[in-house]
Design a protein around this motif. Sequence first.
Motif, PDB file in Angstrom:
ATOM      1  N   PRO A  68     -12.232   0.532  12.845  1.00 44.48           N
ATOM      2  CA  PRO A  68     -12.717  -0.793  13.242  1.00 44.48           C
ATOM      3  C   PRO A  68     -11.577  -1.626  13.826  1.00 44.48           C
ATOM      4  O   PRO A  68     -10.401  -1.373  13.568  1.00 44.48           O
ATOM      5  CB  PRO A  68     -13.236  -1.381  11.932  1.00 44.48           C
ATOM      6  N   ASP A  69     -11.965  -2.667  14.589  1.00 40.98           N
ATOM      7  CA  ASP A  69     -10.951  -3.464  15.282  1.00 40.98           C
ATOM      8  C   ASP A  69     -10.119  -4.303  14.335  1.00 40.98           C
ATOM      9  O   ASP A  69      -8.983  -4.670  14.660  1.00 40.98           O
ATOM     10  CB  ASP A  69     -11.613  -4.372  16.324  1.00 40.98           C
ATOM     11  N   HIS A  70     -10.650  -4.671  13.179  1.00 42.50           N
ATOM     12  CA  HIS A  70      -9.879  -5.458  12.217  1.00 42.50           C
ATOM     13  C   HIS A  70     -10.393  -5.150  10.817  1.00 42.50           C
ATOM     14  O   HIS A  70     -11.435  -4.505  10.644  1.00 42.50           O
ATOM     15  CB  HIS A  70      -9.993  -6.965  12.519  1.00 42.50           C
ATOM     16  N   GLY A  71      -9.668  -5.633   9.821  1.00 42.98           N
ATOM     17  CA  GLY A  71     -10.049  -5.410   8.435  1.00 42.98           C
ATOM     18  C   GLY A  71      -9.264  -4.249   7.825  1.00 42.98           C
ATOM     19  O   GLY A  71      -8.390  -3.643   8.448  1.00 42.98           O
ATOM     20  N   VAL A  72      -9.594  -3.958   6.557  1.00 42.69           N
ATOM     21  CA  VAL A  72      -8.907  -2.920   5.800  1.00 42.69           C
ATOM     22  C   VAL A  72      -9.705  -1.624   5.912  1.00 42.69           C
ATOM     23  O   VAL A  72     -10.905  -1.594   5.642  1.00 42.69           O
ATOM     24  CB  VAL A  72      -8.743  -3.314   4.317  1.00 42.69           C
ATOM     25  N   VAL A  73      -9.010  -0.536   6.325  1.00 46.97           N
ATOM     26  CA  VAL A  73      -9.625   0.788   6.441  1.00 46.97           C
ATOM     27  C   VAL A  73      -8.961   1.695   5.394  1.00 46.97           C
ATOM     28  O   VAL A  73      -7.740   1.872   5.401  1.00 46.97           O
ATOM     29  CB  VAL A  73      -9.425   1.389   7.839  1.00 46.97           C
ATOM     30  N   ILE A 116      -4.430  -0.109   7.658  1.00 50.80           N
ATOM     31  CA  ILE A 116      -4.889   1.268   7.464  1.00 50.80           C
ATOM     32  C   ILE A 116      -4.220   1.809   6.203  1.00 50.80           C
ATOM     33  O   ILE A 116      -2.992   1.865   6.108  1.00 50.80           O
ATOM     34  CB  ILE A 116      -4.538   2.142   8.673  1.00 50.80           C
ATOM     35  N   VAL A 117      -5.068   2.187   5.216  1.00 51.76           N
ATOM     36  CA  VAL A 117      -4.575   2.693   3.935  1.00 51.76           C
ATOM     37  C   VAL A 117      -4.932   4.176   3.853  1.00 51.76           C
ATOM     38  O   VAL A 117      -6.096   4.553   3.994  1.00 51.76           O
ATOM     39  CB  VAL A 117      -5.190   1.927   2.751  1.00 51.76           C
ATOM     40  N   THR A 153      -9.940   5.074  -5.917  1.00 50.94           N
ATOM     41  CA  THR A 153     -10.250   4.098  -6.964  1.00 50.94           C
ATOM     42  C   THR A 153      -9.190   3.006  -7.064  1.00 50.94           C
ATOM     43  O   THR A 153      -9.457   1.942  -7.617  1.00 50.94           O
ATOM     44  CB  THR A 153     -10.375   4.811  -8.317  1.00 50.94           C
ATOM     45  N   ARG A 154      -7.957   3.264  -6.537  1.00 51.82           N
ATOM     46  CA  ARG A 154      -6.928   2.218  -6.562  1.00 51.82           C
ATOM     47  C   ARG A 154      -7.347   1.007  -5.734  1.00 51.82           C
ATOM     48  O   ARG A 154      -6.887  -0.105  -5.973  1.00 51.82           O
ATOM     49  CB  ARG A 154      -5.616   2.762  -5.999  1.00 51.82           C
ATOM     50  N   TYR A 155      -8.193   1.228  -4.723  1.00 55.76           N
ATOM     51  CA  TYR A 155      -8.503   0.167  -3.767  1.00 55.76           C
ATOM     52  C   TYR A 155      -9.951  -0.314  -3.901  1.00 55.76           C
ATOM     53  O   TYR A 155     -10.535  -0.833  -2.949  1.00 55.76           O
ATOM     54  CB  TYR A 155      -8.239   0.677  -2.345  1.00 55.76           C
ATOM     55  N   ALA A 194     -13.456  -3.434   2.335  1.00 55.14           N
ATOM     56  CA  ALA A 194     -12.798  -2.240   2.880  1.00 55.14           C
ATOM     57  C   ALA A 194     -13.812  -1.334   3.559  1.00 55.14           C
ATOM     58  O   ALA A 194     -14.946  -1.165   3.098  1.00 55.14           O
ATOM     59  CB  ALA A 194     -12.082  -1.475   1.768  1.00 55.14           C
ATOM     60  N   HIS A 195     -13.376  -0.735   4.668  1.00 53.92           N
ATOM     61  CA  HIS A 195     -14.161   0.288   5.366  1.00 53.92           C
ATOM     62  C   HIS A 195     -13.590   1.645   4.953  1.00 53.92           C
ATOM     63  O   HIS A 195     -12.444   1.965   5.255  1.00 53.92           O
ATOM     64  CB  HIS A 195     -14.045   0.101   6.883  1.00 53.92           C
ATOM     65  N   VAL A 196     -14.382   2.460   4.231  1.00 52.92           N
ATOM     66  CA  VAL A 196     -13.898   3.701   3.636  1.00 52.92           C
ATOM     67  C   VAL A 196     -14.246   4.871   4.556  1.00 52.92           C
ATOM     68  O   VAL A 196     -15.390   5.003   4.997  1.00 52.92           O
ATOM     69  CB  VAL A 196     -14.500   3.923   2.235  1.00 52.92           C
TER      70      VAL A 196
END
Length: 873
Positions: free
Chosen positions: A22-27, A851-852, A858-860, A866-868
């Motif tokens: 995605p263009d923004h946010g947490v992945v 990007i994670v 489960t840590r996140y 979040a987008h998983v």
Amino acid sequence: MKLHRLVLTNYRGITHRDIQFPDHGVVVVCGANEIGKTSMIEALDLLLESKDRSTKKDVKQVKPTHADVGSEVLAEISTGPYRFVYRKRFHKKCETELTITAPRREQLTGDEAHERVLAMLGETVDTGLWHAQRVLQAGSTAAVDLSECDALSRALDLAAGDDAALSGTEPLLIERIDAEYGKYFTATGRPTGEWAAAIAQLRAADEEVARCAAAVAEVDERVRRHADLTQQQAALADRSPSIAERLTAAQAAAGALAELADQVRQAELLATAAQGTCAASSAAQTERIRLREDVAARTAAVAEVQSQLAAAIEAEHTAREVVEMACAASAESTATLAAAQETVDEARRVVDALAADEQAQRLAARLDRIEAIEAQLAALTAELSRITLTAEVMADIESAAALVERIQVQLTATATTVKFTAGADLELTVGGQTIRLAAGQTWAPPTSSPTSVELPGVLSVRIDPGATTSGVQAKLEAAQQVLAEALRQGGVTDIEGARNLERHRWELAGNRDRLAATLTGLCEDEGVTEIRARLAALREAISPALLAAGIDGGAARAAFVSAIEARETARAEADLHQRAMAGANVRLTEKSTAATVLRAKLSDASAELDAATARLTAQRATCGDEQLAAQAAADAEAQRQAASAAAELAKQYAAADPAAVQAKLAEASAAATELEREHAQVSQALNDITVELGVIGNEGRQGSLDTAQIAREHAFAEHSRVSRRARAAQLLRSVMARHRDNTRQRYVAPFRTEIERLGRPVFGPTFEVEIDSDLRICNRTLDGRTVPYESLSGGAKEQLGILARLAGAALVAKEDSVPVVIDDALGFTDPDRLTKMGAVFDTVGDYGQVIVLTCTPTRYLGVQDAHVIELSA
């Protein structure tokens, strides 16, 4: 810069993978270990930085080992005004393709495409920020360095209110100053280029002037040396007559002394010869006296040895009779001992047979016990093998249950409570299920998920919880799925059953270990097979006839002890007679040896007496005793007279003082030799200097000195000119560096404020940090206690590193933002801070891409938006 898509094909162990971002946010990109999460970052770097034909080690290592194919990487990226799709194939059939879709469409291939991408990234992306905004597994606790990130510096300048510094030409000015400084100095401050050349030229000119001046001074020195040598030569000529007269007188005195020395030597030779003759005659007379005394002594010794030999022969006969009697007594005692030994052996066979029978009975009982324990161990092992719950699975169950409980508490705190109280008996329909309520009964449906409540024909109510409650409910369902999967792996249905089964497994394992220890103790150092073999051997060795006789064990042992006592008594008597016989033999040997030694001694003494008598007789036949004494007296008188004459001549030689004569001759000779040597040296040196002055006169050394001085003045002028420019560039660079450091000190405050804003939800309201001019965290303060960064725990370092990167992402301008990449971090963080860090991720996700990459999603769970993306092998 934003990453929209990443495709890997035949990259390390990845056959094909296509991921849309995605263009923004947490992945959150999650997958098992070694599935290739870190390889995605590596692949993006290789795509952007390495050519498709590169032979670097980093490129070679990504080739798959299971197939002879090329690795491919494709990425869709937008940066500044550009958006493009970039693909490369490495190793086999190398290719590079670039398709630019904005601001206008372009298509390029090969090195041209590679150079175009580097140009676009150089124009729009802060490379230092792109590499700094990564948290990798190997360095998650290392302090992040953001000092070289120009995009962050511009953002901090704006935040600090330094508008005057943002003309856009500051980096160019600093680069030009550095370039000008680089013309004259190296990075470490040493002279280089034009400045080094000017210094070297001036140094060479100084050296040439010094060399020419030394050459001119050398001519002056040679002229002075020529005058000195001329004076020395005249002085040596004046000293020559006196030294020659002194040498002649010393040589005459030395000749007279030499004649006297010859006379002394002749007299000493005669005295020495007379002394030798006297010594010979005296030695002959002394030898004659010694030989007479030796013959008399040897005659007396022969008589003494004959007397001792007669006594020794008598003692030898007596000792031989004693040995014969001792041998007879020893033979009789030996026969008695042999009979006693046969009695002992028979009694031992009976006792050994009885002991073997007892040992066989004990081994049989031990084998029965071992077999029983082995059967119990087999039953326990079989029961344990049927239990699928392990310690690791139980730990996963407990962790998942704790997470479910924590989310349930959070859900309870955020959920809306709705209660229905029936005024009369009625029936409600809830999601297709009928609920009956009596009059006055209260019912509160769960409101963590959308619920429809209907009173048929009268009323329909929909309870829709808020977005926060729905998010928590989704997390609860995900945690419950994790718990259910862990329970399924353990073969249980609920947490209590798992705990009971775990306790039962521990009891079974304890019983198994106890029985195994008992079995080990019973077996000791031998196995069951060895015990059975030993039992069979014992039973074969036992005589059935002996056991059938019913012999009493006590009586057999008593008979065995009595037989041993009788044997020991017989052995003591036999030892006594044996020692007596040995002693008699020793004494006989001693007596025989003594007689033999005396016989040999008598033979030797008789032979030596005969030899001495023969030598005395032979000498007397040559010269009688009186004649030998008279010759010795005459030789002594002649030696005395020769010594007296030699002493008189030596006295005359000493009176002539030979040392003084030789000293005068040596001094005169040395003086003459030294004079001759000095004269030769001075003449040679004078001739050499005359030749050198003739050669030097044609070299024009003074003209060379004048030319060198002029060249030195030109070099000094050039050195002064370049020195002024070099010092000016150095001063300008130091001033700009000081100004830049002062500017950095101003924009440290906005960066620290942003880190503290993001960190207070995690560490608490008293959280503070200290930032140096390079934007590195120096220490952290909580509740008034300050701890240096290097002394913090691994978890705290990791959290502060992520906060610093997220602060940088939040501060930079939108057009300068780059993705923040976090590779399997927060492994040192406790569950409470994990939840708080999730809220921080949500806050920063609005500014750009985060990007994670993780193997533990489960840590996140605390990251609500979040987008998983789940990776599969």
